[in-house]
Design an enzyme around this catalytic site. Sequence first.
Site, short mmCIF file in Angstrom:
data_model
loop_
_atom_site.label_atom_id
_atom_site.label_comp_id
_atom_site.label_asym_id
_atom_site.label_seq_id
_atom_site.Cartn_x
_atom_site.Cartn_y
_atom_site.Cartn_z
N TRP A 86 0.70 -1.16 -0.12
CA TRP A 86 0.02 -0.15 -0.05
C TRP A 86 1.01 1.29 0.03
O TRP A 86 0.49 2.10 -0.55
CB TRP A 86 -0.82 0.04 1.05
CG TRP A 86 -1.83 1.22 1.41
CD1 TRP A 86 -2.79 1.63 0.82
CD2 TRP A 86 -1.24 2.25 2.27
NE1 TRP A 86 -3.42 2.84 1.42
CE2 TRP A 86 -2.30 3.33 2.15
CE3 TRP A 86 -0.33 2.76 2.88
CZ2 TRP A 86 -2.22 4.57 2.72
CZ3 TRP A 86 -0.13 4.01 3.58
CH2 TRP A 86 -1.16 4.76 3.58
N HIS A 87 1.93 1.16 0.63
CA HIS A 87 2.91 2.42 0.52
C HIS A 87 3.48 2.79 -0.56
O HIS A 87 4.07 3.83 -0.81
CB HIS A 87 3.93 2.11 1.93
CG HIS A 87 3.44 2.30 3.19
ND1 HIS A 87 3.07 1.30 3.92
CD2 HIS A 87 3.51 3.43 4.23
CE1 HIS A 87 2.63 1.83 5.05
NE2 HIS A 87 2.72 2.98 5.20
N GLY A 88 3.68 1.65 -1.49
CA GLY A 88 4.24 2.11 -2.96
C GLY A 88 4.22 0.97 -3.68
O GLY A 88 4.39 -0.19 -3.47
N PHE B 264 2.97 8.26 -0.99
CA PHE B 264 2.51 7.08 -1.05
C PHE B 264 0.71 7.04 -1.25
O PHE B 264 0.11 6.19 -1.07
CB PHE B 264 2.68 6.69 0.73
CG PHE B 264 4.04 6.48 1.12
CD1 PHE B 264 5.11 6.16 -0.06
CD2 PHE B 264 4.70 7.21 2.25
CE1 PHE B 264 6.59 6.44 0.64
CE2 PHE B 264 5.57 7.16 2.62
CZ PHE B 264 6.66 6.78 1.82
#
Length: 489
Positions: A324-326, A489
Amino acid sequence: MLFSSPVFIFGFLPIVLLLLFTFFKSSKSLQKYLLIFASLFFYGWWNSNYVALILFSVLANFIFGYLVLTQKNPSSFKWMLAGVGFNLILLGYYKYFDFFIENLNFLFSSNFSLMHIILPLGISFFTFQQIAYLVDAWKGEIKKENHKFGDYMLFVTFFPQLIAGPIVHHKEMMPQFAKNLKLNIDYFLAGCSLFTIGLFKKLIIADSLGPIANNVFARADAGETLLAVESAIGVLAYTFQLYFDFSGYSDMALGLGLMMGIRLPINFNSPYKATSIIDFWRRWHMTLSRFLRDYLYIPLGGNIKGEARRYVNIMITMLLGGLWHGASWNFVIWGGLHGLMLLFNHAWLNVRKSMQLKGLPKVLAVVITFVAVAMAWTFFRAETFSGALNILKSLINPEMYWVDLDTIKSLLASNKRKIEFTLGIFAIAFIVTFFLPPASPYHMRYVEEMRPKRNSFKPDIWHMILFIVLWYIIVRKAGVSNEFLYFQF
């Protein structure tokens, strides 16, 4: 438009507050649509082309929400799944399409062209927020009569939390948006103080440490051999940079909400004081942890299907949380490392319980947790897998434990300031992190509805000094602030 930019502080924010509490103060509907317009203007300042995207997302999710609320099961469940699928497809296209093509080309030696899609600001946050709303609607936690377009749009677009959280629940925000917003001096002063602290964290601490971390990680990604002390300084600089960047944003977001009489949920509670990885995730990005727990971990089965299944669910949750962060395997690795550390943490607690062992001394537990978190940040920050390995290899290679003072001095001065200033910033970061109370919980306790009036927020000489520092910061740093790291992000 950055919270820390002069145009926001001296232009956008005063105008919104002035209109909110003067010309629009007598009508909650006018206040609501003022905030919606202001939020869309704020969002479009970065790239006006994506205003249409967020409007499309809000409209589509509002329709899905209506269908979920007005249909009976199994139709309601199907519409909920369709809405969640729509959100994941939208997020997947903008955030992961090029990542998918890159891996496809690598695996099959193909040559599909990348689209080089620009990631819309905040899409990860407002997507998760709307997914939670649809699931809660299906669970019956939202009443059909409360599903109103204006309230819903403000819930999604409210500018203090639109770009990088906190990820809010409808039950936290809708009742507040349903009221006429009035200027509350306690809320306003607490909000100004909290915003000031966040601004200081961002401009003075985070942005001062950024160049040092950038220097070290850029060299590591380029394959350069680093001394252990260089890697340690780089990792430590990024560890504190990310902490104060995100902590500063969270403080500013909550402070902005309080200025308007809105209480946002606390999202950051001194995570580097955590005594375990479990404790860390109760303190770091608290609303994301809540989302992952309630809408991923528990639906997977949580801890009710045995210990082995519990560990699998934790690992799946953290791997997806990392992704989810990247769109990078480094983020997946980072999530996997935290998953493994959580598994070890839970296993250790089981051993302690069964053998009736005492826990580690608090100071030692904090140090071990901090080092583990800092090492994992290496994959979070490095642009390449090899760059992260270069950093970690130099830290464990005895041959790299010699000191080149000229190299260290050059590194510490990489932000074009004196070495003494940089060392001072590290000292301030250390003291604030480990010895001062967390800013957001400290301020928010003054504005809880059930507290007696005697606990109202009363600024003293220290707050006056803080505001003087604010003006000094703005004058000295005007126009040179960097984007918040979580914008990526």
